[in-house]
Scaffold this motif. Structure first.
Motif, PDB file in Angstrom:
ATOM      1  N   GLY A 148      64.114  47.419  17.127  1.00 18.60           N
ATOM      2  CA  GLY A 148      62.667  47.366  17.024  1.00 18.60           C
ATOM      3  C   GLY A 148      62.163  48.578  16.277  1.00 18.60           C
ATOM      4  N   PRO A 149      60.895  48.563  15.878  1.00 21.89           N
ATOM      5  CA  PRO A 149      60.367  49.665  15.069  1.00 21.89           C
ATOM      6  C   PRO A 149      60.341  51.004  15.773  1.00 21.89           C
ATOM      7  N   THR A 150      60.375  51.018  17.100  1.00 18.59           N
ATOM      8  CA  THR A 150      60.337  52.296  17.833  1.00 18.59           C
ATOM      9  C   THR A 150      61.670  52.620  18.506  1.00 18.59           C
ATOM     10  N   VAL A 151      62.715  51.884  18.147  1.00 21.32           N
ATOM     11  CA  VAL A 151      64.023  52.057  18.771  1.00 21.32           C
ATOM     12  C   VAL A 151      64.925  52.914  17.887  1.00 21.32           C
ATOM     13  N   THR A 152      65.563  53.899  18.489  1.00 21.45           N
ATOM     14  CA  THR A 152      66.652  54.634  17.855  1.00 21.45           C
ATOM     15  C   THR A 152      67.915  54.318  18.646  1.00 21.45           C
ATOM     16  N   ALA A 153      68.855  53.636  18.003  1.00 21.57           N
ATOM     17  CA  ALA A 153      70.051  53.186  18.712  1.00 21.57           C
ATOM     18  C   ALA A 153      71.297  53.835  18.119  1.00 21.57           C
ATOM     19  N   THR A 154      72.164  54.321  19.001  1.00 19.89           N
ATOM     20  CA  THR A 154      73.443  54.904  18.609  1.00 19.89           C
ATOM     21  C   THR A 154      74.549  54.157  19.329  1.00 19.89           C
ATOM     22  N   GLN A 155      75.624  53.831  18.607  1.00 18.66           N
ATOM     23  CA  GLN A 155      76.776  53.187  19.225  1.00 18.66           C
ATOM     24  C   GLN A 155      77.913  54.185  19.342  1.00 18.66           C
ATOM     25  N   GLY A 194      54.788  50.234  22.238  1.00 18.22           N
ATOM     26  CA  GLY A 194      55.039  51.090  21.091  1.00 18.22           C
ATOM     27  C   GLY A 194      55.652  52.425  21.431  1.00 18.22           C
ATOM     28  N   ASP A 195      56.199  52.547  22.654  1.00 11.94           N
ATOM     29  CA  ASP A 195      56.835  53.802  23.057  1.00 11.94           C
ATOM     30  C   ASP A 195      58.169  53.980  22.318  1.00 11.94           C
ATOM     31  N   SER A 196      58.504  55.218  22.043  1.00 17.99           N
ATOM     32  CA  SER A 196      59.802  55.513  21.445  1.00 17.99           C
ATOM     33  C   SER A 196      60.902  55.283  22.484  1.00 17.99           C
ATOM     34  N   VAL A 197      61.960  54.615  22.073  1.00 16.93           N
ATOM     35  CA  VAL A 197      63.070  54.294  22.967  1.00 16.93           C
ATOM     36  C   VAL A 197      64.363  54.768  22.314  1.00 16.93           C
ATOM     37  N   ARG A 198      65.118  55.572  23.041  1.00 17.42           N
ATOM     38  CA  ARG A 198      66.380  56.119  22.548  1.00 17.42           C
ATOM     39  C   ARG A 198      67.526  55.460  23.307  1.00 17.42           C
ATOM     40  N   LEU A 199      68.299  54.637  22.605  1.00 18.18           N
ATOM     41  CA  LEU A 199      69.358  53.865  23.245  1.00 18.18           C
ATOM     42  C   LEU A 199      70.737  54.391  22.848  1.00 18.18           C
ATOM     43  N   LEU A 200      71.632  54.410  23.825  1.00 16.43           N
ATOM     44  CA  LEU A 200      73.032  54.738  23.606  1.00 16.43           C
ATOM     45  C   LEU A 200      73.844  53.524  24.031  1.00 16.43           C
ATOM     46  N   ASP A 201      74.373  52.792  23.050  1.00 17.04           N
ATOM     47  CA  ASP A 201      75.102  51.552  23.315  1.00 17.04           C
ATOM     48  C   ASP A 201      76.587  51.877  23.361  1.00 17.04           C
ATOM     49  N   SER A 224      64.989  48.571  34.223  1.00 14.46           N
ATOM     50  CA  SER A 224      65.144  47.115  34.158  1.00 14.46           C
ATOM     51  C   SER A 224      64.836  46.622  32.758  1.00 14.46           C
ATOM     52  N   ALA A 225      65.338  45.431  32.443  1.00 10.40           N
ATOM     53  CA  ALA A 225      65.049  44.824  31.144  1.00 10.40           C
ATOM     54  C   ALA A 225      63.553  44.621  30.962  1.00 10.40           C
ATOM     55  N   ALA A 226      62.861  44.234  32.050  1.00 10.92           N
ATOM     56  CA  ALA A 226      61.418  43.999  31.966  1.00 10.92           C
ATOM     57  C   ALA A 226      60.665  45.286  31.649  1.00 10.92           C
ATOM     58  N   THR A 227      61.080  46.400  32.254  1.00 12.23           N
ATOM     59  CA  THR A 227      60.426  47.677  31.982  1.00 12.23           C
ATOM     60  C   THR A 227      60.684  48.130  30.550  1.00 12.23           C
ATOM     61  N   LEU A 228      61.909  47.928  30.077  1.00 14.79           N
ATOM     62  CA  LEU A 228      62.218  48.253  28.686  1.00 14.79           C
ATOM     63  C   LEU A 228      61.344  47.451  27.737  1.00 14.79           C
ATOM     64  N   LYS A 229      61.177  46.164  28.029  1.00 15.45           N
ATOM     65  CA  LYS A 229      60.316  45.320  27.199  1.00 15.45           C
ATOM     66  C   LYS A 229      58.879  45.839  27.198  1.00 15.45           C
ATOM     67  N   GLU A 230      58.380  46.254  28.345  1.00 15.06           N
ATOM     68  CA  GLU A 230      57.019  46.789  28.429  1.00 15.06           C
ATOM     69  C   GLU A 230      56.867  48.032  27.550  1.00 15.06           C
ATOM     70  N   ARG A 231      57.884  48.872  27.542  1.00 18.26           N
ATOM     71  CA  ARG A 231      57.815  50.092  26.730  1.00 18.26           C
ATOM     72  C   ARG A 231      57.848  49.762  25.242  1.00 18.26           C
ATOM     73  N   LEU A 232      58.664  48.794  24.878  1.00 15.99           N
ATOM     74  CA  LEU A 232      58.717  48.385  23.472  1.00 15.99           C
ATOM     75  C   LEU A 232      57.388  47.769  23.044  1.00 15.99           C
ATOM     76  N   ASP A 260      54.734  41.812  14.977  1.00 11.28           N
ATOM     77  CA  ASP A 260      53.779  42.404  15.909  1.00 11.28           C
ATOM     78  C   ASP A 260      53.008  41.302  16.634  1.00 11.28           C
ATOM     79  N   PRO A 261      52.852  41.417  17.942  1.00  4.89           N
ATOM     80  CA  PRO A 261      52.044  40.433  18.665  1.00  4.89           C
ATOM     81  C   PRO A 261      50.563  40.606  18.359  1.00  4.89           C
ATOM     82  N   ALA A 262      49.780  39.572  18.636  1.00  8.58           N
ATOM     83  CA  ALA A 262      48.336  39.652  18.495  1.00  8.58           C
ATOM     84  C   ALA A 262      47.767  40.516  19.624  1.00  8.58           C
ATOM     85  N   GLU A 263      46.474  40.731  19.586  1.00 12.10           N
ATOM     86  CA  GLU A 263      45.841  41.586  20.599  1.00 12.10           C
ATOM     87  C   GLU A 263      45.992  41.022  22.008  1.00 12.10           C
TER      88      GLU A 263
END
Length: 419
Positions: free
Chosen positions: A48-55, A27-34, A16-24, A314-317
């Motif tokens: 994002g800083p932890t996103v690797t995106a490929t189109q 700071g989890d690494s996210v590998r996207l295939l668009d 889900s979009a919400a779960t993806l947001k939680e991972r971002l 980056d968000p605050a604490e």
């Protein structure tokens, strides 16, 4: 692209979009295939800083299924780890995720695609004693809005039209009635919800006087530059902060400044959306006065809660996008420049204008209209209301927030693609 892709060839997990947001956020690494077309991807994608995106376009996967060369396509997908497939509405990417699972790949589908991402709206409470203040974040665009609740009354600042019902529901959940719907200025990146909240929920629409002077055609309560609004026992104090636009106005609630589009956590506002390239230098000089003189009257301990955040902010604490004004005075090198150097720096490297911004402005003024579906399409994509992300006092220059060529005229609404 096929209008109706075949069913996925295998069962596949979805995200889900919400779960993806939680991972971002974690700071989890996210590998996207668009799997959208290149122009759609370049106009707007999850980053994002932890996103690797490929189109890679969906058509290639249809072809690979026929030729049996799915493994060959995987060589073109950057990064490591599980793959999350993405498309416009989660249909074509579901096929791709299933195809990858069939070939032994750890893959899942982003449920509802980029449209689901655009409908995600998160809220966190700000640490303030003057009232209950919720900060709303739309991850798809970086837009931030605020709900102020005190003693049975509420006001929403910079409401998004697409989420009008959310503010009412959240006020009710706190035993409050939404009394005011306030805009800090005439927005160019999203459709304002103040009219929907007025007509559908009885909120009083409030707009600062200089913003009304830009040509607002519907009935609003005009707030003078030294005006204020009582919300229960709390007070929203108007503070003129022109520069992004002539009417830009912040609101102070206790020790918190809802700064709108004036100062951000990594940057300052861009000065060209109202006056164009020719008028940008004059508004940049006005912005300089706002940042160095008007804001100078506020103490360092003031909590700045901006109208937008960038993909790198980056968000605050406490998970809010806030910072002390004193920290920003030290963090943003633009504030250490003299006026003409500031103007030259700001106007010499302005990022791309928001897509469809001229029509969005017209709708927010009331001189144009759009139904809900069209409104949703018009505001998809990044906001681009900041001039540049400036993080440290030792930064030697202004970095672009995007590398796409600037649009000199509004882009047409993005077409709905299959998937």
């Amino acid at each position: 692209m096929a209008e109706n892709p075949p069913d996925p060839p295998a069962e596949h997990p979805s995200l889900s979009a919400a779960t993806l947001k939680e991972r971002l956020d974690a700071g989890d690494s996210v590998r996207l295939l668009d799997v959208r077309d290149r122009d759609e991807f370049e106009s707007w994608h999850i980053d994002g800083p932890t996103v690797t995106a490929t189109q890679l376009p969906f058509a290639k996967f249809l072809q690979a299924k026929v030729t049996g060369d799915v493994d060959g396509l995987l060589d073109d997908v950057a990064g490591e780890g599980p793959i999350t497939a993405v498309c416009a509405r989660g249909e074509a990417s579901a096929f791709v995720a299933g195809l990858l699972v069939d070939h032994g790949v750890d893959a899942r589908n982003l449920a509802d695609g980029m449209e689901g991402w655009a409908r995600l709206y998160d809220a966190h409470e700000l640490p303030t004693d003057a009232a209950t203040v919720l900060q709303y974040e739309r991850p798809a665009s970086g837009c931030l809005s605020y709900l102020v609740v005190s003693d049975g009354e509420a006001a929403v600042v910079d409401p998004l039209r697409a989420f009008s019902d959310r503010y009412v529901a959240d006020a009710a959940a706190r035993d409050a009635t939404l009394r005011y719907a306030v805009d800090t200025h005439v927005h160019a990146d999203h459709l304002s919800g103040i009219r929907q909240l007025a007509s559908g929920h009885g909120a009083e629409p409030v707009v600062p006087a200089p913003a009304v002077d830009r040509g607002i055609t519907f009935d609003v309560t005009v707030l003078p530059g030294d005006g204020s609004l009582a919300v229960g026992s709390a007070t929203l104090e108007a503070i003129p902060l022109p520069g992004h636009t002539t009417g830009m106005t912040g609101f102070r609630v206790g020790d918190t400044l809802l700064s709108g589009d004036s100062i951000f956590l990594e940057s300052v506002a861009r000065p060209d959306l109202e006056a164009g390239d020719d008028g940008a230098p004059d508004l940049a000089r006005t912005l300089y006065e706002t940042l160095t003189e008007r804001l100078a009257k506020l103490p360092d301990e003031t909590v700045v809660a901006p109208g937008h955040r960038s993909e790198t902010t980056d968000p605050a604490e406490d998970d809010t996008y806030t910072a002390r004004l004193g920290e920003l005075r030290d963090r943003l090198p633009a504030l250490a420049l003299d006026r003409e150097s500031f103007v030259e720096r700001l106007c010499g490297d302005i990022p791309p204008r928001p897509a469809n911004f001229e029509r969005i402005v017209a709708i927010n003024l009331g001189t144009d209209a759009a139904d809900d579906d069209t409104a949703f399409e018009l505001e998809l994509g990044p906001n681009n209301c900041a001039a540049a992300p400036l993080r440290t006092a030792t930064c030697c220059g202004v970095c672009r927030v995007a590398t796409r060529p600037r649009r000199s005229s509004p882009a047409p609404p993005r077409p709905r693609r299959a998937g």
